[in-house]
Design an enzyme around this catalytic site. Structure first.
Site, mmCIF file in Angstrom:
data_model
loop_
_atom_site.group_PDB
_atom_site.id
_atom_site.type_symbol
_atom_site.label_atom_id
_atom_site.label_comp_id
_atom_site.label_asym_id
_atom_site.label_seq_id
_atom_site.Cartn_x
_atom_site.Cartn_y
_atom_site.Cartn_z
ATOM 1 N N ASP A 278 0.815 -1.241 0.000
ATOM 2 C CA ASP A 278 0.000 0.000 0.000
ATOM 3 C C ASP A 278 0.840 1.278 0.000
ATOM 4 O OD1 ASP A 278 -2.227 -1.613 0.200
ATOM 5 O OD2 ASP A 278 -2.879 -0.865 2.163
ATOM 6 N N CYS B 179 -4.421 -5.565 -2.708
ATOM 7 C CA CYS B 179 -3.250 -6.412 -2.457
ATOM 8 C C CYS B 179 -3.235 -7.729 -3.227
ATOM 9 C CB CYS B 179 -3.129 -6.756 -0.974
ATOM 10 S SG CYS B 179 -3.257 -5.358 0.124
#
Ligand SMILES: *[C@@H]1O[C@H](CO)[C@@H](O)[C@H](O)[C@H]1NC(C)=O
Ligand SMILES: *[C@@H]1O[C@H](CO)[C@@H](O)[C@H](O)[C@H]1NC(C)=O
Ligand SMILES: *[C@@H]1O[C@H](CO)[C@@H](O)[C@H](O)[C@H]1NC(C)=O
Length: 599
Positions: A49, A84
Site C-alpha cells: 500500500d 493487495c
C-alpha cells in the site's frame, strides 16, 4: 519433459538438476556455477500500500541513496488492480486479474485458496525461476487469506526458502506470525514486524550467497499497510454485515526508534485534497467534505505511514550493505515497488485504496542493476503484469505466450526505443467493494462501499493523458489529465458540461475510441493486452489512439461498435454480468468482417 525443456532453454549450460513433483530440487551432479553475468541475481522488494502521489519516497533517504540515485524510476508505473491480493497474483503470474480470476482478498473470489484453486501454485514466477536454475527465497506477505490454518494445505510451492507472514496476524505490526519453509507458524509478539522480516531477509541472502546458483530473493514487508486486527475469515464475503466484525483497522505502527519523526508533516494539500466540490462517480461523489477533526486524524495516519516506512528504508540499506560486502552489486538487479497505491483525503476519501484514481494505481517502481541508467526517470508506461516477463527475460528464460504484459525496458538503449514503440495504455479493473481504513467520522460514512466494480483505461500518449472508466452501475468517468491532473472534473458526469471537442475533434468521437479500446482490453488475453489496436485493426495500420482518431474510422467507432456496459454489479468476475464481450460481440475494422470470422 520439463527438465529437457529447461536444459535446452539454458543453451550451453550444464544444468544438472531435476525437479521433483513437489517442486523441491534434487541435485544430480555438480555443474558449473550459474552465478555468472548471464544469470544475474534478483532482489525484489515489495511494500504494501505504498503511495507515490502523497510523496512517501521523499521521506526515505536510504532508498533515495541506493535506488533512486543509482537506478531508474518508472514514474508511469501502474498496478492493474488496486488491491493487495489480486495485484500480487497478477504480478507473480504476469496476467491481468480477469485472466487469473483472483479478484479479491478473500474466498470465494480471491485470497490464497483461490490462487491454489486456479492452479497457479505450480505455474507462477518462482516455479519458472527454479526451472531456469535459480534458487528462490521469499519472506513477508505473499497473499491474503494465507493463514495459520491453511498454510500447509498445500504449502506454497516454488521457493527454495520461505518465511511467510500469515493471517490473521499479517497486519499486526507488533504481533506477527511468520511461517518458515514447512515448519509451523511462529508468533513474534512484541517485536516490530519489519525488523523481524529484515533479519529473515538477511538470513536468506546469506543462504543465497553460499549456494553456487543465481538467486531470486523476494522481500515483502507489510509497511506501510494499516495495522489490522482481524478474525480468521471463512465465510462468504457477500454475507458481511458489519466489517468491524471482520477487521479493525488502525494507523500503521512504527518501530519505537521512529515514533518521534515528522511531527509537522501533513498529507500534501493538493487541489484535490478534501475539495469544496465532490468529484468522481458513484459512491465517491456522495462523500461529504471532511471536518477538521477528521483531517487531523488522517494527517496522523499519514505520519504513521511515513514512520513505519523508516524500517523499510533501513532494510533496504541493510540489503545493499550485504550485496556490496559479497561483491554482488554488479551482478544483481534490485526492484523496489509496492502492490498498490493509497489515498488519504483526496476526493474527500478516507484512508484506503481500491479506486482507479492516480493515487491508487500509479505506484513506485525503481530498478537498479547492471546497465540500468542511474538517477534516471523514465516516462514509459509499465505495469505490474510486465514484471514477470521482465524477470524471466533477465534470467534468460523463454517468455510465455500467455503473459498479458511485456518486459520493461531496463537499459538505456531499450528505454530510448521504448519511448516510441511501447504501448501507451494500462488496463485497470476491479471487482467488489471498497473498505475505508481510517476512523469513521460523520453519520453518512461507511466502512464498506458496495458496487465498487469497474473497468478502466489509463492512456498516456505524447499529446494526451486520459483516464476512462465504466462502473457496474454504468456510470462513466473521463478525466483529461493534461488539463486536469488531479482528476477533479469528470467530463462524463451528467452535471458536468463536456467540452465540444477534445484533441481537435468532436468529444464523442474520442470517447467512442476510448470505449472500444476498453472493450477489447476488458477481456484481452496474451498479446491482445499489449497490442489491443491490432485486434480492432488487424491490418496493423492503427497502433495507438492518435492513429485511431482518423476520420475514416468514425463510423466504425461511433456507430458500429458495442459499448462497454454491465448488466448488474457482482462481487467477482461473473461474465454474464459484464455486458457484451469482444470476440463474440465486437467488430474488427476489416470491411465489416466479424472478429470470429477473422480469427
Ligand atoms: C499474539 O499472537 C498470538 C498467536 O500467534 C496470540 O495467541 C496472542 O493472543 C496474540 N497477542 C495479542 C496481544 O494479540
Ligand atoms: C448495487 O448494485 C445492485 C445490483 O446491480 C443494486 O441492486 C444495489 O442497489 C446496489 N447497491 C448500492 C448500495 O448501490
Ligand atoms: C471466477 O471465479 C468465480 C468464483 O469461483 C466464479 O463464480 C466465476 O465464474 C469465475 N469467472 C470466470 C470468468 O471463470
Amino acid at each position: 519433459m520439463r527438465f529437457l525443456e529447461v536444459a535446452l532453454a539454458a543453451a550451453g549450460l550444464h544444468l544438472s538438476i531435476v525437479f521433483a513433483r513437489d517442486g523441491e530440487q534434487k541435485p544430480l551432479g555438480v555443474g558449473p556455477a550459474l552465478g555468472n553475468k548471464k544469470h544475474p541475481n534478483i532482489v525484489f522488494i515489495l511494500t504494501d500500500d505504498q503511495d507515490l502521489h502523497m510523496r512517501s519516497l521523499d521521506y526515505l533517504p536510504l532508498i533515495k541513496k541506493h535506488l533512486i540515485d543509482r537506478g531508474t524510476s518508472y514514474k508511469r508505473h501502474f498496478c492493474t488492480t488496486a488491491l493487495c491480493c489480486p495485484s500480487r497474483v497478477s504480478l507473480w503470474t504476469g496476467k491481468q486479474a480477469h485472466n487469473t480470476n483472483v479478484t479479491d482478498v478473500n474466498p470465494p473470489y480471491g485470497g490464497y485458496p483461490k490462487f491454489i484453486a486456479q492452479g497457479f501454485n505450480s505455474d507462477y514466477l518462482p516455479v519458472w525461476l527454479q526451472e531456469a536454475g535459480y534458487n528462490t527465497y521469499y519472506t513477508g506477505k505473499l497473499f491474503n487469506a494465507h493463514t495459520v490454518e491453511n498454510y500447509h494445505s498445500p504449502h506454497v510451492a516454488g521457493w527454495t526458502g520461505s518465511d511467510f507472514l500469515l493471517d490473521p496476524f499479517t497486519y499486526m505490526y507488533l504481533n506477527a506470525s511468520y511461517q518458515r519453509n514447512h515448519e509451523p507458524p511462529v508468533s513474534y509478539e512484541g517485536q516490530h514486524t519489519v525488523d523481524v522480516l529484515a533479519e529473515k531477509a538477511y538470513g536468506f541472502l546469506d543462504d543465497a550467497v553460499e549456494s553456487d546458483k543465481p538467486f531470486f530473493l523476494g522481500i515483502a514487508p507489510v509497511a506501510p499497510h494499516s495495522n489490522v486486527k482481524s478474525a480468521l475469515f471463512d465465510g462468504d464475503i457477500g454475507d458481511i454485515g458489519d466489517v468491524d466484525d471482520l477487521a479493525v483497522f488502525s494507523p500503521p505502527i512504527p518501530a519505537k526508534r521512529h515514533e518521534h519523526l515528522f511531527k509537522d508533516v501533513k498529507v500534501p494539500r493538493t487541489p484535490h485534497f478534501n475539495p469544496d466540490s465532490p468529484s468522481g462517480a458513484n459512491w465517491v461523489r456522495e462523500l461529504e467534505k471532511q471536518t477538521q477533526e477528521n483531517i487531523d486524524f488522517n494527517d496522523h495516519f499519514y505520519r504513521q505511514r511515513l514512520r513505519a516506512l523508516q524500517s523499510v528504508d533501513e532494510l533496504v540499506d541493510g540489503v545493499f550493505a550485504r550485496l556490496e560486502a559479497n561483491g554482488l552489486l554488479d551482478n544483481t538487479f534490485v526492484f523496489y515497488t509496492t502492490d498498490n497505491g493509497y489515498h488519504i483525503g483526496q476526493h474527500r476519501l478516507q484512508p484506503g485504496k481500491e479506486l482507479g484514481f492516480e493515487e491508487d494505481i500509479n505506484i513506485p517502481l525503481i530498478v537498479r542493476g547492471p546497465g540500468v541508467p542511474a538517477a534516471e526517470v523514465s516516462e514509459v508506461v509499465t505495469t505490474h503484469i510486465d514484471l514477470a516477463p521482465t524477470i524471466l527475460q533477465l534470467v534468460g528464460a523463454p517468455s510465455r505466450a500467455d503473459f498479458d504484459g511485456e518486459a520493461i525496458p531496463l537499459r538505456k538503449s531499450e528505454l530510448e526505443s521504448a519511448t516510441t514503440s511501447r504501448h501507451e495504455h494500462v488496463t485497470v479493473e476491479y471487482w467488489g467493494f471498497a473498505i475505508t481504513e481510517g476512523k469513521l467520522f460523520g453519520e453518512a460514512e461507511h466502512r464498506l462501499y458496495l458496487n465498487n466494480t469497474y473497468k478502466a483505461l489509463r492512456i498516456i500518449g505524447k499529446s494526451y493523458s486520459f483516464y476512462y472508466s465504466v462502473w457496474c452501475n454504468n456510470e462513466h468517468e473521463l478525466y483529461d489529465l493534461k488539463t486536469d491532473p488531479y482528476q477533479l472534473r469528470n467530463l462524463l458526469h451528467p452535471t458536468e458540461k463536456a467540452p465540444e471537442t477534445l484533441l481537435g475533434i468532436p468529444f464523442t468521437k474520442v470517447t467512442a475510441r476510448l470505449d472500444s479500446l476498453l472493450f477489447v482490453l476488458k477481456s484481452c488475453k496474451g498479446q491482445t493486452c499489449t497490442r489491443p489496436w491490432q485486434a480492432l485493426h488487424p491490418t496493423g495500420d492503427v497502433q495507438n489512439l492518435r492513429d485511431a482518431l482518423t476520420s475514416q474510422f468514425d463510423d466504425f467507432y461511433v456507430a458500429e461498435q458495442k459499448r462497454v456496459s454491465y448488466d448488474r454489479c457482482e462481487l467477482g468476475y461473473v461474465i454474464d454480468a459484464e455486458g457484451p464481450q469482444f470476440g463474440t460481440d465486437g467488430l474488427v475494422y476489416r470491411h465489416g468482417a466479424r472478429w470470429d470470422e477473422w480469427v
